[in-house]
Design a protein around this motif. Structure first.
Motif, mmCIF file in Angstrom:
data_model
loop_
_atom_site.group_PDB
_atom_site.id
_atom_site.type_symbol
_atom_site.label_atom_id
_atom_site.label_comp_id
_atom_site.label_asym_id
_atom_site.label_seq_id
_atom_site.Cartn_x
_atom_site.Cartn_y
_atom_site.Cartn_z
ATOM 1 N N LYS A 89 41.327 39.007 29.776
ATOM 2 C CA LYS A 89 40.932 40.147 28.950
ATOM 3 C C LYS A 89 39.795 40.939 29.591
ATOM 4 N N GLN A 90 39.156 40.346 30.612
ATOM 5 C CA GLN A 90 38.008 40.972 31.260
ATOM 6 C C GLN A 90 38.441 41.539 32.603
ATOM 7 N N ALA A 91 38.524 42.853 32.706
ATOM 8 C CA ALA A 91 39.044 43.490 33.912
ATOM 9 C C ALA A 91 38.235 43.149 35.158
ATOM 10 N N ASP A 92 36.959 42.869 34.977
ATOM 11 C CA ASP A 92 36.112 42.620 36.145
ATOM 12 C C ASP A 92 35.887 41.130 36.410
ATOM 13 N N PHE A 93 36.531 40.242 35.657
ATOM 14 C CA PHE A 93 36.251 38.813 35.817
ATOM 15 C C PHE A 93 36.591 38.309 37.209
ATOM 16 N N PHE A 94 37.793 38.602 37.685
ATOM 17 C CA PHE A 94 38.190 38.097 39.003
ATOM 18 C C PHE A 94 37.440 38.797 40.136
ATOM 19 N N PRO A 95 37.377 40.141 40.169
ATOM 20 C CA PRO A 95 36.674 40.771 41.303
ATOM 21 C C PRO A 95 35.163 40.580 41.288
ATOM 22 N N LEU B 138 50.017 33.406 40.449
ATOM 23 C CA LEU B 138 48.904 32.885 41.233
ATOM 24 C C LEU B 138 48.194 34.045 41.928
ATOM 25 N N PRO B 139 46.926 34.251 41.697
ATOM 26 C CA PRO B 139 46.196 35.281 42.440
ATOM 27 C C PRO B 139 46.265 34.972 43.938
ATOM 28 N N PRO B 140 46.253 35.997 44.792
ATOM 29 C CA PRO B 140 46.350 35.771 46.243
ATOM 30 C C PRO B 140 45.366 34.740 46.800
ATOM 31 N N PRO B 141 44.093 34.721 46.368
ATOM 32 C CA PRO B 141 43.209 33.697 46.914
ATOM 33 C C PRO B 141 43.654 32.272 46.589
ATOM 34 N N PHE B 142 44.211 32.073 45.378
ATOM 35 C CA PHE B 142 44.735 30.763 45.011
ATOM 36 C C PHE B 142 45.827 30.359 45.999
ATOM 37 N N ALA B 143 46.775 31.272 46.199
ATOM 38 C CA ALA B 143 47.924 30.968 47.047
ATOM 39 C C ALA B 143 47.496 30.666 48.478
ATOM 40 N N GLN B 144 46.576 31.449 49.018
ATOM 41 C CA GLN B 144 46.109 31.225 50.388
ATOM 42 C C GLN B 144 45.394 29.885 50.518
ATOM 43 N N LEU B 145 44.581 29.556 49.524
ATOM 44 C CA LEU B 145 43.851 28.297 49.594
ATOM 45 C C LEU B 145 44.804 27.108 49.527
ATOM 46 N N ILE B 146 45.825 27.200 48.688
ATOM 47 C CA ILE B 146 46.828 26.134 48.607
ATOM 48 C C ILE B 146 47.496 25.951 49.959
ATOM 49 N N VAL C 31 41.782 32.884 53.797
ATOM 50 C CA VAL C 31 41.441 32.820 52.380
ATOM 51 C C VAL C 31 40.391 33.874 52.040
ATOM 52 N N LEU C 32 39.390 34.015 52.885
ATOM 53 C CA LEU C 32 38.329 34.990 52.635
ATOM 54 C C LEU C 32 38.857 36.418 52.676
ATOM 55 N N VAL C 33 39.812 36.683 53.571
ATOM 56 C CA VAL C 33 40.448 38.005 53.611
ATOM 57 C C VAL C 33 41.204 38.255 52.309
ATOM 58 N N ALA C 34 41.927 37.239 51.822
ATOM 59 C CA ALA C 34 42.661 37.377 50.569
ATOM 60 C C ALA C 34 41.714 37.634 49.403
ATOM 61 N N VAL D 242 41.787 45.445 45.511
ATOM 62 C CA VAL D 242 42.937 45.812 44.693
ATOM 63 C C VAL D 242 42.553 45.863 43.219
ATOM 64 N N SER D 243 41.764 44.871 42.772
ATOM 65 C CA SER D 243 41.362 44.824 41.367
ATOM 66 C C SER D 243 40.520 46.025 41.007
ATOM 67 N N ARG D 244 39.603 46.419 41.895
ATOM 68 C CA ARG D 244 38.781 47.604 41.626
ATOM 69 C C ARG D 244 39.626 48.862 41.597
ATOM 70 N N SER D 245 40.598 48.961 42.523
ATOM 71 C CA SER D 245 41.462 50.142 42.570
ATOM 72 C C SER D 245 42.300 50.227 41.310
ATOM 73 N N ALA D 246 42.821 49.079 40.862
ATOM 74 C CA ALA D 246 43.656 49.052 39.670
ATOM 75 C C ALA D 246 42.871 49.515 38.446
ATOM 76 N N LYS D 247 41.601 49.124 38.413
ATOM 77 C CA LYS D 247 40.760 49.519 37.292
ATOM 78 C C LYS D 247 40.542 51.015 37.283
#
Length: 255
Positions: free
Chosen positions: A93-99, A158-166, A239-242, A249-254
């Motif tokens: 519900k929080q647009a800025d939580f992930f970024p 899965l957010p991209p960082p999750f997937a890359q870390l896995i 992972v850091l690039v992701a 992307v999250s900032r652009s989407a907002k």
């Protein structure tokens, strides 16, 4: 710096202690299942990491030998959960939580400048399992404990960082598939055989924590040259690039 340090002040969600000259310990206690909320990450976990690093650097300036390691453990007053993951419904519900909160926390812990050891003293679900994978070493209870990414079962991508870390941490394509696409609940022996955890420990949270502290002492000398975090920045660059791209992307989407 004075320890124990409980954060945030007033209603602490974690406590940092300094059980030996070279080891710091971070215990989560956001309830029994240690949900990773915005308040916990932003007001407690990130400041706790800053406090540990600052204390280590002060010791170095004072002529300390530079040995350092950090142990992270779930609430030791119970033996059921390490962490039950994100408070997902509120997080989305929080647009800025992930970024603004979650991704910076990922990058900070993943590249922390001393060995990090996760004492998994119970179930580790979703972002709770992710937290354990961000650490450099893992000690797991041999008792009843499931570790999984269950997003596929409740319809969360899965957010991209999750997937890359896995991909980076689990390596084996079959293991990655079971984890990310099937939401497989790994039991302790499976993770030991796959090389995901270093050791299984019989007993309660106190025994799991004791084994993690012992491992931390054995790895602490690796921090003293000051390049541990820099090397991790290179080996986890994907992972850091992701993480960086996900923030953009999250900032652009907002916007």
């Amino acid at each position: 710096m004075s320890f124990p340090l409980s954060l945030p002040a007033g209603q602490p969600l974690l406590t940092v202690t300094h059980p030996s000259e070279s080891v710091w310990q971070l215990e989560l206690h956001n309830g029994a299942d240690s949900r990773l909320t915005r308040h916990l990450l932003q007001e407690a976990f990130l400041p706790a990491l800053d406090a540990v690093e600052s204390d280590w650097k002060r010791s170095l300036k004072a002529g300390g030998k530079g040995d350092a390691a950090l142990v992270i453990v779930g609430n030791t007053k119970q033996d059921k959960f390490f962490s039950n993951g994100l408070d997902y419904e509120n997080a989305i519900k929080q647009a800025d939580f992930f970024p603004k909160v979650f991704n910076p926390w990922l990058a900070r812990l993943l590249t922390f400048p001393m060995p990090t050891i996760c004492a998994i003293n119970g179930h580790a679900f979703a972002a709770g399992f992710l937290l354990s994978l961000m650490c450099d070493y893992r000690v797991l209870t041999a008792g009843r404990a499931w570790c999984c990414f269950n997003e596929v079962h409740f319809g969360a991508p899965l957010p991209p960082p999750f997937a890359q870390l896995i991909r980076v941490k689990l390596v084996d394509p079959q293991l990655v598939r079971k984890c990310a696409l099937e939401g497989h609940r790994f039991v302790p022996q499976e993770l030991l055989e796959a090389g995901v955890v270093e050791r299984l420990v019989e007993g309660k949270s106190s025994e799991v924590l004791a084994a993690a502290l012992e491992l931390a002492e054995s790895k602490a000398s690796l921090a003293k040259t000051g390049v541990w975090g820099t090397i991790k920045e290179e080996i986890y660059r994907e992972v850091l690039v992701a993480i960086a791209e996900n923030r953009t992307v999250s900032r652009s989407a907002k916007l």
